[in-house]
Design an enzyme around this catalytic site. Structure first.
Site, PDB file in Angstrom:
ATOM      1  N   CYS A 125      31.775   8.660  -5.337  1.00 42.32           N
ATOM      2  CA  CYS A 125      31.347   8.234  -6.678  1.00 42.32           C
ATOM      3  C   CYS A 125      29.863   7.859  -6.667  1.00 42.32           C
ATOM      4  O   CYS A 125      29.083   8.284  -7.530  1.00 42.32           O
ATOM      5  CB  CYS A 125      32.171   7.036  -7.146  1.00 42.32           C
ATOM      6  SG  CYS A 125      33.938   7.340  -7.318  1.00 42.32           S
ATOM      7  N   ASP A 163      -2.576  -9.652  14.039  1.00 43.42           N
ATOM      8  CA  ASP A 163      -3.837 -10.253  13.616  1.00 43.42           C
ATOM      9  C   ASP A 163      -3.991 -11.567  14.367  1.00 43.42           C
ATOM     10  O   ASP A 163      -3.009 -12.274  14.606  1.00 43.42           O
ATOM     11  CB  ASP A 163      -3.812 -10.496  12.108  1.00 43.42           C
ATOM     12  CG  ASP A 163      -5.084 -11.162  11.624  1.00 43.42           C
ATOM     13  OD1 ASP A 163      -6.169 -10.689  11.993  1.00 43.42           O
ATOM     14  OD2 ASP A 163      -4.976 -12.161  10.883  1.00 43.42           O
ATOM     15  N   ASP A 201      -5.566  -8.282   5.519  1.00 42.73           N
ATOM     16  CA  ASP A 201      -4.517  -7.601   6.280  1.00 42.73           C
ATOM     17  C   ASP A 201      -3.688  -6.666   5.407  1.00 42.73           C
ATOM     18  O   ASP A 201      -2.916  -5.857   5.925  1.00 42.73           O
ATOM     19  CB  ASP A 201      -3.566  -8.629   6.929  1.00 42.73           C
ATOM     20  CG  ASP A 201      -4.280  -9.506   7.956  1.00 42.73           C
ATOM     21  OD1 ASP A 201      -5.175  -8.983   8.635  1.00 42.73           O
ATOM     22  OD2 ASP A 201      -3.943 -10.693   8.055  1.00 42.73           O
TER      23      ASP A 201
END
Length: 820
Positions: free
Chosen positions: A14, A432, A627
């Site tokens: 379905c 970072d 970033d």
């Protein structure tokens, strides 16, 4: 993404059909249907009306979800009570039917005298069966509707199996009546053994048992999300006309002032304007240690005020609160599909038609082999009812939902199912430095003036830096408050600052920007400070060098542990930073990373990630605005929750706790979830691969094994239940336990080094000139230059000819004597 509620789905077939239908609507970019939550997510410009109409045209119901409230009943289990009522009613009549069909016929249990006649007994069985089939009419309505629309689903298998048993039994009943009219009582008794009325009734009843168990276990998979919703306070005490008034949470507006006493939950996000306290944020972050809060600190709705009386100004209410956004994020993840789920859906989409075909072939083969119609039909019915596309369809979404819920409870938010799947297959993690490995709150460690008083350097430096929002600048202004007015202020991204004081230019920034102002005798001292992991900032006024201020960022306590855990998982850890290489190397060595990439400008992080992706799947972990491009470029972007909204928006995974160890926890959870999905898919395929041949009677001549339709229906019911329960085992998984980490083989990074011997370099200025020239060459990842050794060691990501390297150096008026 627009969200829709979907009704009428019974299995993966379905969901697959709805997806295909909606995907073909003009303006739909992508569509994902969740059988687990009966929901659909659609991206694109198509109107809601056209989408809903298309779904209704194929026999299902749809409605657009309204604004997401913290409290709603979209996850309330409405299905289980309905199925329970249907099952109990069916069982009452089924017990009567089984008493007559088996109890009396096989074991001679007593029945009323008017049922002693075989035909009367058969008619009564038929009537009881009809009642049970009517009670479970949903199977037949949905099943035959899907057949007529040429998109058969699981209900079609149930409807066909039960109808075939009932239809065959009805024919036998008429033959019994005919034989009785001719006085052939022995034939009547013989035909009575060919009745399958009890099978026709048992099939939908047993499938209903499975559906109910499935609904109950599916309900448990959303427990984590429901528990998040339950955290939301229902009232708030606001200050109105200098009086405290208790109002519904929906009546709190942005800017309202509300009070929170010890032991009470904070109703909405806000900023403390009076008082101090300790806040238990474990409900949102999983962190059990209370956090001290005072004036100007932010607080989040649903967290617990433990100690002090506080007044708070509401900043985010309704769907904008942190709790609401977490709930929305987890809900959105449930509405998306992992890549592995899409493959399973492709299989389940063709599963039902294939099973119907196998059932027909089974019937025909047994008839050709000379078996009776009754025997052949029984084998075909068994094939229909043993096959379970639901197990295939649920194998992935139930595990994804439990995994997402587990992550949310521990402050790890996966935005999509794909991010949960991919996180476990990462080869390289780029971290970072500032705010990720380190705390992001640097402090001044050294003040080195040049031929001026220390206060003069601090005055000019802090006056310039007070207009900057950079963490290093804040460290300077925190240590000294400058008194000069700065005009024509300008930020030079990645380099530093400039401005005018008394009409003359003042500069401050990195060695790259300030090298022409720095006396040669100061270069060695700056290099020594950098070797200690400190960041030297240089300042000049009217082209006159003022001095150097060194700033150092402290490392988070869990960073070395987290990096070690990543490496133990077989992941290469790379640190990205805009710091100079010596400073970066000192911090990288202390943290234990595999590689340091220093001197990266904000716009350069994205290109670094692109280069790393040549060697495997890359995750980027960061917290700042700069970033965001790298987070988007990476295969998985992971945002530290304490970072900026832009970084969080760009990421695929958000860590609410801002702890680096949560990165490894997210990877473990991803791997455990994927392992659970593989187990579920194996079970679903194995179950069907083994049971379908048995149901078809393939092993009858070899082992005597044969399966009745009733046993097939029972097995089908249990298969989906088994898959759901296996997924729930994820709730016991310990995502912070590193003792069972499986180390994956690291992908070898194809790099090479060349050493250039150079004459003519005399100082740090020369080093920087050569380094900059070499790193500008395509294929050079980094260059480690030493004027004392007279060498430059270059790391290459691809082959670069010696002539190109030599030319880059000699263009700067230095001489390359050899390259090794």
């Amino acid at each position: 993404m627009k969200q829709y509620n979907i009704t009428g789905m019974s299995c993966a077939a379905c969901a697959n059909r709805i997806e295909k239908t909606v995907a073909h609507i003009n303006g739909v970019d992508s569509c994902s249907v969740s059988l687990l939550t009966n929901s659909m997510g659609v991206e694109g410009t198509a109107s809601s009306e056209s989408i809903i109409q298309a779904i209704e045209n194929i026999g299902y119901g749809a409605s657009e979800k309204g604004v997401k409230k913290v409290k709603d009943d979209s996850l309330v289990d409405h299905e289980t009570p309905k199925l329970k009522k249907r099952l109990i009613t069916s069982l009452v009549f089924l017990i009567l039917l089984m008493y007559l069909s088996m109890g009396h016929m096989m074991w001679k249990w007593p029945v009323p005298s008017f049922l002693e006649n075989h035909v009367s007994l058969a008619v009564t069985e038929m009537l009881l069966t009809i009642i049970i089939l009517v009670i479970n009419k949903a199977f037949f309505v949905n099943g035959y509707k899907s057949l007529f629309q040429l998109s058969p689903n699981m209900d079609a298998l149930v409807a066909l199996g039960s109808s075939a048993a009932f239809g065959y039994s009805l024919v036998v009943l008429y033959l019994m009546i005919d034989a009785m009219s001719q006085g052939q009582m022995m034939k009547v008794m013989s035909l009575g053994h060919d009745l399958y009325f009890e099978s026709a009734a048992m099939i939908p009843t047993l499938i209903t048992v499975g559906k109910m168990l499935e609904a109950m276990s599916k309900g448990r998979t959303t427990d984590a999300l429901k528990s998040l919703m339950d955290l939301a306070p229902q009232t708030a005490v606001i200050i109105k006309d200098n009086k405290e008034v208790t109002v519904s949470i929906d009546e709190v507006n942005k800017g309202d002032l509300f009070v929170v006493r010890p032991g009470e939950n904070i109703p909405v996000d806000g900023v403390i304007v009076e008082g101090s306290t300790a806040i238990d944020e474990s409900a949102l972050t999983g962190e059990s240690i209370p956090v001290d809060k005072t004036v100007n600190d932010t607080v989040s709705g649903a967290t617990l005020n433990q100690s002090g009386f506080i007044k708070v100004r509401a900043t985010r209410v309704g769907e904008d609160t942190t709790l609401s956004q977490i709930i929305q994020m987890v809900s959105d993840a449930a509405s998306t599909k992992a890549p592995i789920a899409k493959k399973a859906d492709q299989v389940s989409g063709i599963f039902v038609p294939v099973i119907i075909g196998i059932a027909l072939v089974t019937f025909i083969v047994w008839m050709i082999l000379g078996k009776s119609i009754g025997f052949s039909i029984a084998r075909a019915i068994s094939v229909l009812v043993i096959s379970c596309p639901c197990a295939l369809g649920l194998a992935t979404p139930v595990a994804i939902m439990v995994g997402n819920g587990m992550g949310a409870k521990h402050g790890i938010l996966f935005k999509t199912s794909e991010s949960l799947e991919v996180a476990g297959s990462i080869d390289i993690i780029a971290l970072d430095k500032t705010g990720t490995i380190t705390k992001g709150t640097p402090v001044v460690t050294d003040v080195v003036p040049y031929k001026i008083e220390k206060e003069v350097l601090l005055n000019y430096a802090s006056s310039l830096e007070k207009k900057s929002e950079h963490p290093l600048g804040k460290a300077v202004t925190d240590s000294y408050q400058g008194s000069e007015d700065v005009e024509d202020f300008e930020i030079l991204p990645g380099h530093g600052l400039r401005g005018l004081i008394h009409g003359k230019e003042v500069l401050g920034g990195s060695i790259k920007m300030m090298e022409k102002h720095i006396p040669e005798e100061m270069m060695t001292q700056a290099s020594d400070k950098a070797m200690e992991g400190k960041t030297p900032l240089f300042f000049s006024y009217d082209d006159t060098y003022l001095g150097m201020i060194c700033v150092a960022d402290t490392m988070k306590e869990d960073s070395p542990q987290a990096i070690k855990e990543m490496q133990n998982m077989g992941i290469q850890v790379v640190m990205l930073t805009g710091d100079n290489k010596k400073t970066a190397d000192a911090i990288g060595k202390k943290a234990g990373v595999d590689e340091v990439i220093a001197g990266v400008l904000p716009d350069g992080k994205e290109s670094v990630i692109r280069d790393l992706q040549k060697h495997g799947k890359v995750a980027m972990v960061g917290d700042g605005i700069n970033d965001a491009p790298a987070l988007t470029r990476a295969d998985i972007g992971i945002a530290i929750g304490a970072g900026t909204d832009i970084a969080i928006d760009a990421a695929d995974v958000v860590l609410m706790n801002s702890k680096l160890t949560d990165v490894t926890a997210a990877i473990r959870l991803s791997r455990a979830t994927l392992r659970n999905i593989h187990e579920n898919l194996f079970w679903a395929f194995f179950y069907n691969a083994i049971c379908i041949p048995i149901a078809a009677g393939v092993f009858i001549h070899l082992t005597g094994w044969q399966m009745s339709p009733m046993l097939g229906a029972a097995a089908m019911s249990l298969s989906s239940f088994f898959v759901c329960m296996n997924a729930l085992r994820l709730n016991t998984f310990s995502m912070h336990d590193a003792s069972k980490d499986i180390k994956r083989k690291k992908k070898e990074k194809k790099t090479m080094e060349k050493t250039l011997e150079i004459t003519g370099m005399m100082c740090g200025h020369c080093e920087m000139a050569v380094k900059k020239a070499l790193e500008a060459v395509d294929g050079v990842e980094s260059a480690d230059v030493s004027h004392e050794k007279g060498t430059a060691v270059v790391t290459l990501s691809k082959e670069v000819s010696n002539d190109v390297l030599k030319k880059a150096v000699e263009d700067k008026d230095y001489t390359v004597t050899s390259i090794k």
